[in-house]
Design a protein around this motif. Structure first.
Motif, PDB file in Angstrom:
ATOM      1  N   THR A 168      -5.414   7.206  -5.986  1.00 30.69           N
ATOM      2  CA  THR A 168      -4.800   5.956  -5.532  1.00 30.69           C
ATOM      3  C   THR A 168      -5.116   5.707  -4.058  1.00 30.69           C
ATOM      4  OG1 THR A 168      -2.976   6.280  -7.094  1.00 30.69           O
ATOM      5  CG2 THR A 168      -2.619   4.700  -5.300  1.00 30.69           C
ATOM      6  N   SER A 169      -5.348   4.432  -3.729  1.00 31.45           N
ATOM      7  CA  SER A 169      -5.504   4.040  -2.331  1.00 31.45           C
ATOM      8  C   SER A 169      -4.122   3.708  -1.771  1.00 31.45           C
ATOM      9  CB  SER A 169      -6.425   2.818  -2.222  1.00 31.45           C
ATOM     10  OG  SER A 169      -6.514   2.380  -0.881  1.00 31.45           O
ATOM     11  N   PHE A 170      -3.721   4.376  -0.716  1.00 31.83           N
ATOM     12  CA  PHE A 170      -2.377   4.188  -0.166  1.00 31.83           C
ATOM     13  C   PHE A 170      -2.384   4.519   1.324  1.00 31.83           C
ATOM     14  CE2 PHE A 170      -2.777   8.625  -1.201  1.00 31.83           C
ATOM     15  CZ  PHE A 170      -2.100   9.292  -0.194  1.00 31.83           C
ATOM     16  N   SER A 176       3.676  -2.350  -4.722  1.00 34.46           N
ATOM     17  CA  SER A 176       3.747  -0.897  -4.573  1.00 34.46           C
ATOM     18  C   SER A 176       3.722  -0.207  -5.941  1.00 34.46           C
ATOM     19  CB  SER A 176       5.032  -0.510  -3.824  1.00 34.46           C
ATOM     20  OG  SER A 176       6.174  -0.966  -4.532  1.00 34.46           O
ATOM     21  N   ARG A 177       3.525   1.112  -5.916  1.00 32.78           N
ATOM     22  CA  ARG A 177       3.493   1.901  -7.145  1.00 32.78           C
ATOM     23  C   ARG A 177       4.569   2.977  -7.091  1.00 32.78           C
ATOM     24  NH1 ARG A 177      -2.737   2.932  -9.060  1.00 32.78           N
ATOM     25  NH2 ARG A 177      -3.535   0.815  -8.675  1.00 32.78           N
ATOM     26  N   TYR A 193       5.347   6.781  -8.760  1.00 29.69           N
ATOM     27  CA  TYR A 193       5.019   7.953  -9.575  1.00 29.69           C
ATOM     28  C   TYR A 193       6.292   8.787  -9.666  1.00 29.69           C
ATOM     29  CZ  TYR A 193       0.196   6.529  -8.703  1.00 29.69           C
ATOM     30  OH  TYR A 193      -0.983   5.803  -8.631  1.00 29.69           O
ATOM     31  N   GLN A 220      -2.765   7.782 -15.963  1.00 33.68           N
ATOM     32  CA  GLN A 220      -3.805   7.313 -15.047  1.00 33.68           C
ATOM     33  C   GLN A 220      -5.094   7.125 -15.847  1.00 33.68           C
ATOM     34  OE1 GLN A 220      -2.880   6.919 -11.828  1.00 33.68           O
ATOM     35  NE2 GLN A 220      -4.830   6.307 -10.929  1.00 33.68           N
ATOM     36  N   ALA A 236      -2.206  11.775  -9.721  1.00 32.83           N
ATOM     37  CA  ALA A 236      -2.282  10.309  -9.733  1.00 32.83           C
ATOM     38  C   ALA A 236      -2.438   9.780  -8.307  1.00 32.83           C
ATOM     39  CB  ALA A 236      -1.032   9.730 -10.384  1.00 32.83           C
ATOM     40  N   LEU A 237      -1.783  10.436  -7.336  1.00 40.73           N
ATOM     41  CA  LEU A 237      -1.889  10.018  -5.932  1.00 40.73           C
ATOM     42  C   LEU A 237      -3.307  10.194  -5.408  1.00 40.73           C
ATOM     43  CD1 LEU A 237      -0.073   8.986  -3.605  1.00 40.73           C
ATOM     44  CD2 LEU A 237       0.117  11.362  -2.848  1.00 40.73           C
ATOM     45  N   ASP A 258       0.826  -1.209   0.000  1.00 43.47           N
ATOM     46  CA  ASP A 258       0.000   0.000   0.000  1.00 43.47           C
ATOM     47  C   ASP A 258       0.863   1.263   0.000  1.00 43.47           C
ATOM     48  OD1 ASP A 258       1.052  -0.274   2.513  1.00 43.47           O
ATOM     49  OD2 ASP A 258      -0.839  -0.017   3.594  1.00 43.47           O
ATOM     50  N   VAL A 313       3.396   4.146  -2.061  1.00 41.61           N
ATOM     51  CA  VAL A 313       3.638   4.847  -3.326  1.00 41.61           C
ATOM     52  C   VAL A 313       5.000   5.520  -3.235  1.00 41.61           C
ATOM     53  CG1 VAL A 313       2.891   6.694  -4.866  1.00 41.61           C
ATOM     54  CG2 VAL A 313       1.185   5.220  -3.765  1.00 41.61           C
TER      55      VAL A 313
END
Length: 310
Positions: free
Chosen positions: A183-185, A148-149, A151, A169, A179-180, A127, A129
């Motif tokens: 996003t769920s983080f 994980s992602r 950006y 996105q 983009a954040l 979870d 970024v």
């Protein structure tokens, strides 16, 4: 006992009185002498009766009194003894202080780097970024953990991260911060700054960095924000590049650490695992003295694994 003594004394006195009167009457030869002879035995009998009555009834009274005292003593022994235990009185102030000491936790020291902790699994980063420049791109390509992602984009700064469309996105190119928002983080790892070293004013760099932190918090107030130190460059790059210098990198890292303390976010000194004794990146660590090879990207990830907060 006193009554018996009085009765006996009275009887004896009467006896002697009669005897004395008898002696006198004999000389006179009167009729009264005969009468006194009759009273003598009567007085003696009455005196003896009084004495006997005292001894009999007095004895009974003493025995009855002794028996009553014995009964009273037995009752006292049979009655349960109630012990009153008085608990210590605790004042309201003491109770409040005790409750406060139990409930108050030691505040985290954000001014110091995150200490070594137990290693976590890659799932810890599911979870998370990662936001950064081309170095973060390379890290993610070579050692990106879990689901994980990232950006990240070449040349990204604390300013362009808010505006420059660099992330796709849903088929649309947008800024990293946009983009954040989609996003769920719950964790954000940031490494920015090497491209800003050439800026004239370092306070502008910090101002923009704080704005980025505030924006992330507005998206997710509960997210853990990790600020990573800027990695050093090789000695050859530091001596030949127009503005990227290791001493400047160290200066910016000190500013980032101070800012982390003031903003209450976590500071990760990743540079310590990359730098040589001279504070430079080893010559064999990067293709161009800046962007890391896989081995060092994996060392970077390992550092993150053992530097986390609950």
């Amino acid at each position: 006992m006193a009554g018996a003594s009085v009765a006996m004394a009275a009887g004896v006195s009467a006896f002697y009185y009669i005897c004395l009167r008898d002696t006198a009457d004999r000389r006179a030869g009167t009729m009264q002498m005969k009468l006194r002879y009759i009273w003598i035995p009567v007085i003696l009998i009455i005196t003896a009766g009084l004495c006997c009555s005292y001894f009999v009834f007095g004895k009974q009274s003493q025995q009855q009194a002794a028996k009553q005292m014995q009964v009273k003593a037995m009752k006292e022994l049979q009655e349960p003894v109630i012990e009153i235990i008085q608990e210590p009185v605790t004042s309201e102030i003491q109770q409040e202080e005790t409750e406060a000491s139990e409930s108050t936790e030691v505040p985290y020291d954000y001014f110091n780097p995150v200490p070594v902790s137990e290693a976590v699994e890659d799932s810890y980063f599911d979870d998370a970024v990662f936001i950064g420049d081309s170095r973060t791109e390379g890290f993610f390509l070579n050692a990106g953990p879990g689901d994980s992602r990232a950006y990240a984009y070449r040349g990204l700064t604390v300013e362009t991260v808010m505006t420059k469309p660099v992330v796709y996105q849903d088929g649309v190119k947008c800024s990293a911060i946009d983009a954040l928002r989609a996003t769920s983080f719950s964790k954000v790892y940031i490494m920015l700054g090497i491209n800003e070293i050439g800026w004239v004013y370092s306070d502008v760099f910090i101002e923009k960095y704080v704005a980025l932190i505030d924006e992330i918090r507005s998206i997710n107030p509960d997210a853990k924000i990790y600020l990573q130190s800027i990695l050093p460059v090789s000695e050859s790059v530091s001596t030949t590049h127009s503005y990227i210098k290791n001493d400047k990198i160290q200066e910016y890292n000190a500013l980032i650490q101070q800012m982390a303390g003031e903003q209450g976010v976590y500071y990760l000194n990743v540079a310590e695992v990359m730098a040589s004794e001279q504070g430079a990146l080893p010559e064999d660590a990067a293709f161009d003295g800046i962007h890391l090879k896989r081995e060092y990207c994996e060392a970077w990830l390992e550092y993150l694994r053992i530097h986390t907060v609950p």
